[in-house]
Design a protein around this motif. Structure first.
Motif, PDB file in Angstrom:
ATOM      1  N   UNK A  99       0.823  -1.199   0.000  1.00  7.56           N
ATOM      2  CA  UNK A  99       0.000   0.000   0.000  1.00  7.56           C
ATOM      3  C   UNK A  99       0.857   1.248   0.000  1.00  7.56           C
ATOM      4  N   UNK A 100       0.407   2.238  -0.752  1.00  6.50           N
ATOM      5  CA  UNK A 100       1.095   3.523  -0.787  1.00  6.50           C
ATOM      6  C   UNK A 100       0.054   4.627  -0.683  1.00  6.50           C
ATOM      7  N   UNK A 101       0.374   5.658   0.082  1.00  5.12           N
ATOM      8  CA  UNK A 101      -0.516   6.794   0.141  1.00  5.12           C
ATOM      9  C   UNK A 101       0.292   8.080   0.122  1.00  5.12           C
ATOM     10  N   UNK A 102      -0.348   9.098  -0.397  1.00  5.56           N
ATOM     11  CA  UNK A 102       0.252  10.419  -0.424  1.00  5.56           C
ATOM     12  C   UNK A 102      -0.800  11.363   0.130  1.00  5.56           C
ATOM     13  N   UNK A 103      -0.541  11.867   1.339  1.00  5.04           N
ATOM     14  CA  UNK A 103      -1.524  12.723   2.005  1.00  5.04           C
ATOM     15  C   UNK A 103      -0.836  13.794   2.841  1.00  5.04           C
ATOM     16  N   UNK A 104       0.298  14.285   2.367  1.00  7.82           N
ATOM     17  CA  UNK A 104       0.972  15.384   3.038  1.00  7.82           C
ATOM     18  C   UNK A 104       1.923  14.991   4.137  1.00  7.82           C
ATOM     19  N   UNK A 105       2.259  13.689   4.225  1.00  5.29           N
ATOM     20  CA  UNK A 105       3.087  13.238   5.339  1.00  5.29           C
ATOM     21  C   UNK A 105       4.529  13.737   5.281  1.00  5.29           C
ATOM     22  N   UNK A 106       4.958  14.233   4.126  1.00 13.73           N
ATOM     23  CA  UNK A 106       6.332  14.731   4.001  1.00 13.73           C
ATOM     24  C   UNK A 106       6.417  16.245   4.226  1.00 13.73           C
ATOM     25  N   UNK A 107       5.295  16.862   4.621  1.00 12.29           N
ATOM     26  CA  UNK A 107       5.276  18.302   4.847  1.00 12.29           C
ATOM     27  C   UNK A 107       5.607  18.634   6.302  1.00 12.29           C
ATOM     28  N   UNK A 108       6.101  19.830   6.524  1.00 18.40           N
ATOM     29  CA  UNK A 108       6.310  20.278   7.901  1.00 18.40           C
ATOM     30  C   UNK A 108       4.946  20.475   8.553  1.00 18.40           C
ATOM     31  N   UNK A 109       4.863  20.395   9.888  1.00 16.84           N
ATOM     32  CA  UNK A 109       3.562  20.588  10.550  1.00 16.84           C
ATOM     33  C   UNK A 109       2.892  21.907  10.174  1.00 16.84           C
TER      34      UNK A 109
END
Length: 197
Positions: free
Chosen positions: A155-165
């Motif tokens: 599974x792969x998802x892209x939902x902003x997890x690599x962004x700063x808080x």
């Protein structure tokens, strides 16, 4: 997967994607040993993936020759314009998504009782309001049903997890302000997956 932060690791989320999505892409090897893929609806029934088809055709012939397949499902989330995260960079435009990729061997299903149960499950998935006639043994004799018992699911998802808080929270605010149904669904997943962001 190289970027571990994009990996879906819970069976609960994998199952939710399988239950929420309505179609995927089945990749096969065709008669001429060339790659062949086709989008199709599926049923997720008792832990297995089922597809239905006509009795003849390229898909059936390909699966008879080589039953090894790969199946991909993507649940699209919001389109993210670059100015939502950084107005100075155009390369930030993207689309968020949830996805599953699975491989395995296809088996043709012959039992009429199982065919009826699976097709009833597919109808309830595609037509949750009901109001469809009972599926009969005569109907299932006129179609092919095949089963994929996944050997592996990634599974792969892209939902902003690599962004700063800070950027993450700003993006949630922008999506909520834009306010489409898909934006609100995307915000749900962002908050669900990253409650502390």
């Amino acid at each position: 997967m190289r970027r571990k932060e994009f990996l879906i690791t819970t069976v609960k989320l994998q199952n939710k994607i399988l239950q929420d999505c309505h179609y995927g892409t089945l990749a096969m090897i065709s008669e001429g040993m060339t790659p062949y893929q086709v989008p199709l609806n599926y049923a997720y029934f008792e832990g297995k993936i089922y597809f239905h088809s006509a009795l003849v055709g390229k898909k059936i012939k390909s699966l008879e020759i080589n039953p090894n397949v790969h199946f991909n499902i993507v649940e699209p989330l919001s389109l993210i314009p670059s100015f939502f995260t950084d107005p100075t960079k155009s390369c930030n435009a993207t689309q968020f998504f949830l996805s599953l990729s699975m491989g395995g061997v296809v088996k043709f299903v012959g039992e009429p009782e199982l065919k009826i149960k699976v097709l009833d499950s597919m109808m309830r998935h595609l037509q949750p309001e009901g109001n469809f006639p009972e599926i009969t043994e005569k109907q299932v004799k006129a179609m092919t049903l095949f089963e994929l018992d996944p050997r592996e699911i990634t599974g792969k998802f892209k939902a902003g997890q690599n962004l700063t808080p800070e950027v993450f929270q700003g993006l949630v605010a922008s999506l909520e302000a834009r306010g489409t149904e898909l934006d609100l669904k995307t915000c749900f997943w962002m908050k669900e997956l990253y409650p502390d962001a």
